[in-house]
Design an enzyme around this catalytic site. Sequence first.
Site, PDB file in Angstrom:
ATOM      1  N   SER A  14      -2.016   2.783  -9.101  1.00 22.74           N
ATOM      2  CA  SER A  14      -2.676   4.008  -9.572  1.00 22.74           C
ATOM      3  C   SER A  14      -2.767   4.005 -11.095  1.00 22.74           C
ATOM      4  O   SER A  14      -3.728   4.526 -11.667  1.00 22.74           O
ATOM      5  CB  SER A  14      -1.916   5.248  -9.095  1.00 22.74           C
ATOM      6  OG  SER A  14      -1.972   5.349  -7.700  1.00 22.74           O
ATOM      7  N   HIS A  27      -3.318   1.824  -1.007  1.00 18.29           N
ATOM      8  CA  HIS A  27      -2.664   2.874  -0.203  1.00 18.29           C
ATOM      9  C   HIS A  27      -3.382   3.054   1.137  1.00 18.29           C
ATOM     10  O   HIS A  27      -2.735   3.240   2.173  1.00 18.29           O
ATOM     11  CB  HIS A  27      -2.715   4.223  -0.937  1.00 18.29           C
ATOM     12  CG  HIS A  27      -1.935   4.313  -2.212  1.00 18.29           C
ATOM     13  ND1 HIS A  27      -2.464   4.817  -3.366  1.00 18.29           N
ATOM     14  CD2 HIS A  27      -0.645   3.981  -2.506  1.00 18.29           C
ATOM     15  CE1 HIS A  27      -1.548   4.817  -4.331  1.00 18.29           C
ATOM     16  NE2 HIS A  27      -0.435   4.306  -3.837  1.00 18.29           N
ATOM     17  N   LYS A  72       6.388  10.948 -13.542  1.00 19.09           N
ATOM     18  CA  LYS A  72       5.288  10.138 -14.062  1.00 19.09           C
ATOM     19  C   LYS A  72       4.318  11.048 -14.775  1.00 19.09           C
ATOM     20  O   LYS A  72       4.236  12.231 -14.444  1.00 19.09           O
ATOM     21  CB  LYS A  72       4.504   9.485 -12.911  1.00 19.09           C
ATOM     22  CG  LYS A  72       5.244   8.465 -12.131  1.00 19.09           C
ATOM     23  CD  LYS A  72       4.370   7.904 -11.040  1.00 19.09           C
ATOM     24  CE  LYS A  72       5.082   6.773 -10.317  1.00 19.09           C
ATOM     25  NZ  LYS A  72       4.259   6.167  -9.301  1.00 19.09           N
ATOM     26  N   ARG A  99       3.950  -5.045  -3.289  1.00 17.77           N
ATOM     27  CA  ARG A  99       2.896  -5.859  -3.913  1.00 17.77           C
ATOM     28  C   ARG A  99       3.477  -7.147  -4.456  1.00 17.77           C
ATOM     29  O   ARG A  99       3.160  -8.234  -4.018  1.00 17.77           O
ATOM     30  CB  ARG A  99       2.242  -5.080  -5.061  1.00 17.77           C
ATOM     31  CG  ARG A  99       1.328  -3.985  -4.607  1.00 17.77           C
ATOM     32  CD  ARG A  99       1.084  -3.001  -5.708  1.00 17.77           C
ATOM     33  NE  ARG A  99       2.322  -2.324  -6.049  1.00 17.77           N
ATOM     34  CZ  ARG A  99       2.400  -1.171  -6.704  1.00 17.77           C
ATOM     35  NH1 ARG A  99       1.308  -0.599  -7.135  1.00 17.77           N
ATOM     36  NH2 ARG A  99       3.551  -0.606  -6.931  1.00 17.77           N
TER      37      ARG A  99
HETATM   38  P1  ADP Z   1       5.533   5.831  -5.937  1.00 18.49           P
HETATM   39  O1  ADP Z   1       5.508   6.796  -7.081  1.00 18.49           O
HETATM   40  O2  ADP Z   1       6.401   6.239  -4.803  1.00 18.49           O
HETATM   41  O3  ADP Z   1       5.693   4.381  -6.313  1.00 18.49           O
HETATM   42  P2  ADP Z   1       2.797   5.254  -5.372  1.00 18.49           P
HETATM   43  O4  ADP Z   1       1.753   6.234  -5.053  1.00 18.49           O
HETATM   44  O5  ADP Z   1       2.647   4.479  -6.620  1.00 18.49           O
HETATM   45  O6  ADP Z   1       4.106   6.052  -5.315  1.00 18.49           O
HETATM   46  O7  ADP Z   1       2.960   4.234  -4.186  1.00 18.49           O
HETATM   47  C1  ADP Z   1       3.349   4.655  -2.900  1.00 18.49           C
HETATM   48  C2  ADP Z   1       3.692   3.438  -2.084  1.00 18.49           C
HETATM   49  O8  ADP Z   1       2.525   2.623  -1.949  1.00 18.49           O
HETATM   50  C3  ADP Z   1       4.767   2.540  -2.704  1.00 18.49           C
HETATM   51  O9  ADP Z   1       5.555   1.992  -1.659  1.00 18.49           O
HETATM   52  C4  ADP Z   1       3.976   1.437  -3.351  1.00 18.49           C
HETATM   53  O10 ADP Z   1       4.709   0.228  -3.454  1.00 18.49           O
HETATM   54  C5  ADP Z   1       2.823   1.313  -2.362  1.00 18.49           C
HETATM   55  N1  ADP Z   1       1.663   0.728  -2.991  1.00 18.49           N
HETATM   56  C6  ADP Z   1       1.084   1.102  -4.146  1.00 18.49           C
HETATM   57  N2  ADP Z   1       0.053   0.299  -4.449  1.00 18.49           N
HETATM   58  C7  ADP Z   1      -0.037  -0.614  -3.439  1.00 18.49           C
HETATM   59  C8  ADP Z   1      -0.886  -1.739  -3.176  1.00 18.49           C
HETATM   60  N3  ADP Z   1      -1.843  -2.109  -4.027  1.00 18.49           N
HETATM   61  N4  ADP Z   1      -0.678  -2.431  -2.033  1.00 18.49           N
HETATM   62  C9  ADP Z   1       0.320  -2.068  -1.199  1.00 18.49           C
HETATM   63  N5  ADP Z   1       1.173  -1.055  -1.394  1.00 18.49           N
HETATM   64  C10 ADP Z   1       0.995  -0.332  -2.505  1.00 18.49           C
END
Ligand code: ADP
Length: 175
Positions: free
Chosen positions: A129, A18, A42, A91
Site C-alpha cells: 500500500s 490483497h 501508520k 511477500r
Molecule cells: P498490515 O498493516 O497488517 O501489514 P496491510 O494492509 O499492509 O496491513 O497488509 C495486510 C496483509 O496483507 C499482511 O499480511 C500483508 O503481508 C499482506 N499483503 C500485503 N501486500 C501483499 C502482497 N502484495 N501480496 C501478498 N500479501 C500481501
Amino acid sequence: MTKTAVYPGSFDPIHLGHVDITQRSASLFDRVIVAVYNRPNKRLMFTSEQRVALAREALQDFPNVEVCLYGDLTVAFARQIGASVLVRGLRVISDFELEYQMALTNNQLDPNIETVCLMTHKDYAFLTSSIVKEITLLGGDASALVPPNVASALRALRESLPDPVDFTPGVSVRD
Ligand code: ADP
C-alpha cells in the site's frame, strides 16, 4: 461446521495483492472476513470508513467474503465473530519475521486461533500500500496495481491535493 477466517490489515488502500490473498482464502474457507484495522500505527491516506468502503466494493463479487472495521486485539475480534483462523500474506523474506512474531503472539493470546500465511502471487511480490500511496502522491498512475474503484479514488484524492504535494517519500517493502 462453518470454517471462518479473518484476514486483518490496514488496507490503506486495498490493492491487487490483497485481493489475490482474499480470493485464495475464499476458496480455502467457508467464510472470510476482511478486517480493516481502524487505528494502525501508520500514516494513513484514507479514513477507516473509506478503507472499508473501498475494500467492500473491490471484493463485492466474492459471495463468502465480508468486510468489517475493527479496533480490538485481532484475536478478540476473531473470537467475537466465531473465526478460528487468521490469514496473512507473505511477500518477501523480511515479512516472515514480523508475521512469525505476530503469529506467536496471537497464539500466546489465544491458542485456539491458528495463523495461516499464504505466499504472495509472484506478480504482487513487490506490491505494498505504501508503494501505491507514493506513486499517487508523486503524480504517477497506480491504476495497474489496484482494483478499478480504488484507482478512481486515488485519482480523486490526487486531484484534491496541492501540486506538488508536500510529501517525503519513504517506501519500505513492509507497509
Ligand atoms: P498490515 O498493516 O497488517 O501489514 P496491510 O494492509 O499492509 O496491513 O497488509 C495486510 C496483509 O496483507 C499482511 O499480511 C500483508 O503481508 C499482506 N499483503 C500485503 N501486500 C501483499 C502482497 N502484495 N501480496 C501478498 N500479501 C500481501
